[in-house]
Design a protein around this motif. Structure first.
Motif, PDB file in Angstrom:
ATOM      1  N   VAL A 196       4.979   7.153   0.611  1.00 23.77           N
ATOM      2  CA  VAL A 196       5.547   6.277   1.636  1.00 23.77           C
ATOM      3  C   VAL A 196       4.971   4.879   1.443  1.00 23.77           C
ATOM      4  O   VAL A 196       3.746   4.699   1.398  1.00 23.77           O
ATOM      5  CB  VAL A 196       5.208   6.785   3.056  1.00 23.77           C
ATOM      6  CG1 VAL A 196       5.785   5.845   4.110  1.00 23.77           C
ATOM      7  CG2 VAL A 196       5.752   8.204   3.250  1.00 23.77           C
ATOM      8  N   ASP A 197       5.842   3.861   1.312  1.00 19.20           N
ATOM      9  CA  ASP A 197       5.384   2.474   1.216  1.00 19.20           C
ATOM     10  C   ASP A 197       4.928   1.980   2.575  1.00 19.20           C
ATOM     11  O   ASP A 197       5.562   2.267   3.603  1.00 19.20           O
ATOM     12  CB  ASP A 197       6.509   1.568   0.707  1.00 19.20           C
ATOM     13  CG  ASP A 197       6.771   1.747  -0.780  1.00 19.20           C
ATOM     14  OD1 ASP A 197       5.890   2.282  -1.478  1.00 19.20           O
ATOM     15  OD2 ASP A 197       7.858   1.339  -1.244  1.00 19.20           O
ATOM     16  N   THR A 251      -2.203  -1.019   5.711  1.00 17.66           N
ATOM     17  CA  THR A 251      -2.860   0.295   5.680  1.00 17.66           C
ATOM     18  C   THR A 251      -2.754   1.000   7.028  1.00 17.66           C
ATOM     19  O   THR A 251      -2.596   2.228   7.092  1.00 17.66           O
ATOM     20  CB  THR A 251      -4.336   0.135   5.289  1.00 17.66           C
ATOM     21  OG1 THR A 251      -4.419  -0.562   4.049  1.00 17.66           O
ATOM     22  CG2 THR A 251      -5.010   1.489   5.129  1.00 17.66           C
ATOM     23  N   MET A 252      -2.840   0.240   8.114  1.00 18.44           N
ATOM     24  CA  MET A 252      -2.802   0.836   9.457  1.00 18.44           C
ATOM     25  C   MET A 252      -1.481   1.531   9.740  1.00 18.44           C
ATOM     26  O   MET A 252      -1.421   2.419  10.613  1.00 18.44           O
ATOM     27  CB  MET A 252      -3.063  -0.244  10.516  1.00 18.44           C
ATOM     28  CG  MET A 252      -4.454  -0.848  10.453  1.00 18.44           C
ATOM     29  SD  MET A 252      -5.772   0.385  10.622  1.00 18.44           S
ATOM     30  CE  MET A 252      -5.546   0.868  12.335  1.00 18.44           C
ATOM     31  N   GLY A 311      -2.326  -1.734  -2.665  1.00 27.13           N
ATOM     32  CA  GLY A 311      -1.497  -2.448  -3.634  1.00 27.13           C
ATOM     33  C   GLY A 311      -2.375  -3.142  -4.663  1.00 27.13           C
ATOM     34  O   GLY A 311      -3.437  -3.677  -4.330  1.00 27.13           O
ATOM     35  N   SER A 312      -1.960  -3.139  -5.921  1.00 24.88           N
ATOM     36  CA  SER A 312      -2.770  -3.673  -7.012  1.00 24.88           C
ATOM     37  C   SER A 312      -2.110  -4.905  -7.622  1.00 24.88           C
ATOM     38  O   SER A 312      -0.943  -5.215  -7.362  1.00 24.88           O
ATOM     39  CB  SER A 312      -2.953  -2.617  -8.096  1.00 24.88           C
ATOM     40  OG  SER A 312      -1.711  -2.368  -8.749  1.00 24.88           O
ATOM     41  N   MET A 313      -2.848  -5.587  -8.490  1.00 25.22           N
ATOM     42  CA  MET A 313      -2.280  -6.728  -9.203  1.00 25.22           C
ATOM     43  C   MET A 313      -1.219  -6.282 -10.203  1.00 25.22           C
ATOM     44  O   MET A 313      -0.323  -7.044 -10.540  1.00 25.22           O
ATOM     45  CB  MET A 313      -3.387  -7.519  -9.899  1.00 25.22           C
ATOM     46  CG  MET A 313      -4.250  -8.335  -8.948  1.00 25.22           C
ATOM     47  SD  MET A 313      -3.325  -9.586  -8.025  1.00 25.22           S
ATOM     48  CE  MET A 313      -2.922 -10.771  -9.331  1.00 25.22           C
ATOM     49  N   ASP A 328       0.853  -1.179   0.000  1.00 23.75           N
ATOM     50  CA  ASP A 328       0.000   0.000   0.000  1.00 23.75           C
ATOM     51  C   ASP A 328       0.892   1.232   0.000  1.00 23.75           C
ATOM     52  O   ASP A 328       2.047   1.187   0.444  1.00 23.75           O
ATOM     53  CB  ASP A 328      -0.899   0.021   1.242  1.00 23.75           C
ATOM     54  CG  ASP A 328      -1.885  -1.132   1.266  1.00 23.75           C
ATOM     55  OD1 ASP A 328      -2.068  -1.763   0.213  1.00 23.75           O
ATOM     56  OD2 ASP A 328      -2.465  -1.389   2.326  1.00 23.75           O
ATOM     57  N   LYS A 329       0.352   2.344  -0.497  1.00 24.23           N
ATOM     58  CA  LYS A 329       1.151   3.570  -0.582  1.00 24.23           C
ATOM     59  C   LYS A 329       0.386   4.731   0.040  1.00 24.23           C
ATOM     60  O   LYS A 329      -0.790   4.949  -0.271  1.00 24.23           O
ATOM     61  CB  LYS A 329       1.493   3.885  -2.037  1.00 24.23           C
ATOM     62  CG  LYS A 329       2.379   2.824  -2.691  1.00 24.23           C
ATOM     63  CD  LYS A 329       2.744   3.180  -4.117  1.00 24.23           C
ATOM     64  CE  LYS A 329       3.530   2.051  -4.778  1.00 24.23           C
ATOM     65  NZ  LYS A 329       4.813   1.782  -4.112  1.00 24.23           N
ATOM     66  N   LEU A 330       1.062   5.468   0.895  1.00 21.70           N
ATOM     67  CA  LEU A 330       0.522   6.688   1.483  1.00 21.70           C
ATOM     68  C   LEU A 330       1.084   7.877   0.713  1.00 21.70           C
ATOM     69  O   LEU A 330       2.302   8.042   0.632  1.00 21.70           O
ATOM     70  CB  LEU A 330       0.915   6.786   2.957  1.00 21.70           C
ATOM     71  CG  LEU A 330       0.595   8.103   3.673  1.00 21.70           C
ATOM     72  CD1 LEU A 330      -0.903   8.374   3.688  1.00 21.70           C
ATOM     73  CD2 LEU A 330       1.172   8.093   5.075  1.00 21.70           C
TER      74      LEU A 330
END
Length: 312
Positions: A269-270, A274-275, A296-298, A234-236
């Motif tokens: 930011v990686d 998500t938390m 994050g995606s396929m 996930d990316k912030l």
């Protein structure tokens, strides 16, 4: 002949195939469960087409064993062909004939005749919702209509497994959704197994299981969720109030040893989960105008596994 039953409708064990000195498939093994949507992914030249052609009896492998619906490749190829339907990237239908004429001709290849052929065409047309253009020449249809006709052609003999080779390539987003509505309807109503290859990674999101091949070997396998947890992050994305504020935030993140990348006017930011965004947001709050969290995606998964973009 009575059909054999198996909890694995496709089994591929140690499959290998070479073309001269080029080894296209190197000891590939995987299986597909009945009634599932199975995604078979890989960059161009990874061995996808060779593997599929072998499973579908179009190509003789050098080594390995393949079972399809309980039938053994090389010994029961006729039974395998009766068990599968294949929708190729390129259509097999005649552009000058009507959809109905095309389907009747194709149905005759399966020894369907008279009332049986008529019922098979009717059933295939009902499930693909083609009544409105059944009498139109195939060559005059839109891309989405042609694709539905292609699927109907593959369904005439009521196969257990439907192979879809990039079924929505070149179609607009709305038409792609319509084609997928048809595919999901088939799965739900007939319990059909769908074996998918695609260059649209969002289509693989809905798969029950994925196998990614690269350089002729299985590079990764798992559910989309499993693969995203392992290979995608996930990316912030942080949007600062000004360049000055962004510079201050960059210094703070560096001081706190929080890795980031500059993406235009944003900082990225990686995140492992998500938390993990919460403490970073608390730290960054004085400098922020806004933020987003991207799952994050396929596509990220594919890039993480193969090092390549799927559409290269």
């Amino acid at each position: 002949m009575e059909e054999k039953k198996s909890t694995k409708i496709i089994e591929v064990n140690h499959l290998s195939k070479s073309y001269g000195s080029v080894q296209a498939v190197k000891d590939i093994s995987f299986y597909v469960e009945p009634g599932k949507l199975f995604a078979f992914l890989g960059p161009n030249g990874a061995g996808k087409s060779t593997t599929i052609n072998a499973i579908c009896t179009f190509l003789k492998p050098d080594k390995g064993e393949v079972l399809v619906n309980g039938y053994k490749l090389g010994k029961q190829d006729g039974e395998i062909r009766d068990s599968i339907g294949v929708v190729f990237q390129e259509s097999l239908l005649d552009g000058l004939l009507t959809v109905e004429e095309n389907l009747k001709i194709r149905g005759s290849f399966y020894d369907l005749k008279g009332k049986e052929l008529k019922e098979a065409v009717k059933k295939a047309c009902e499930v693909t919702e083609m009544d409105s253009f059944l009498k139109r020449p195939y060559g005059k249809l839109s891309g989405g209509q042609r694709r539905r006709a292609d699927i109907a052609r593959a369904l005439l003999h009521t196969p257990k497994i439907l192979f879809l080779d990039e079924p929505t390539t070149g179609l607009d987003p709305q038409t792609r959704r319509n084609v997928w509505d048809t595919i999901k309807k088939l799965q739900k109503e007939q319990g059909m197994t769908v074996f998918l290859t695609t260059h649209y990674m969002e289509e693989a999101e809905d798969a029950d299981y994925c196998v990614v091949v690269d350089h002729g070997m299985v590079a990764a396998a798992g559910t989309p969720l499993d693969l995203k947890e392992k290979y995608a992050k996930d990316k912030l994305r942080l949007i600062c109030r000004s360049r000055e504020e962004q510079k201050k935030l960059e210094e703070l993140l560096a001081k706190e040893k929080i890795g980031f990348a500059k993406k235009g006017e944003q900082l990225e930011v990686d995140l492992q989960t998500t938390m993990e965004a919460l403490p970073v947001l608390k730290l960054a709050e004085p400098f922020l105008e806004g933020f987003t969290v991207a799952k994050g995606s396929m596509d990220d998964v594919f890039l993480g596994i193969t090092g390549k973009e799927i559409r290269e």
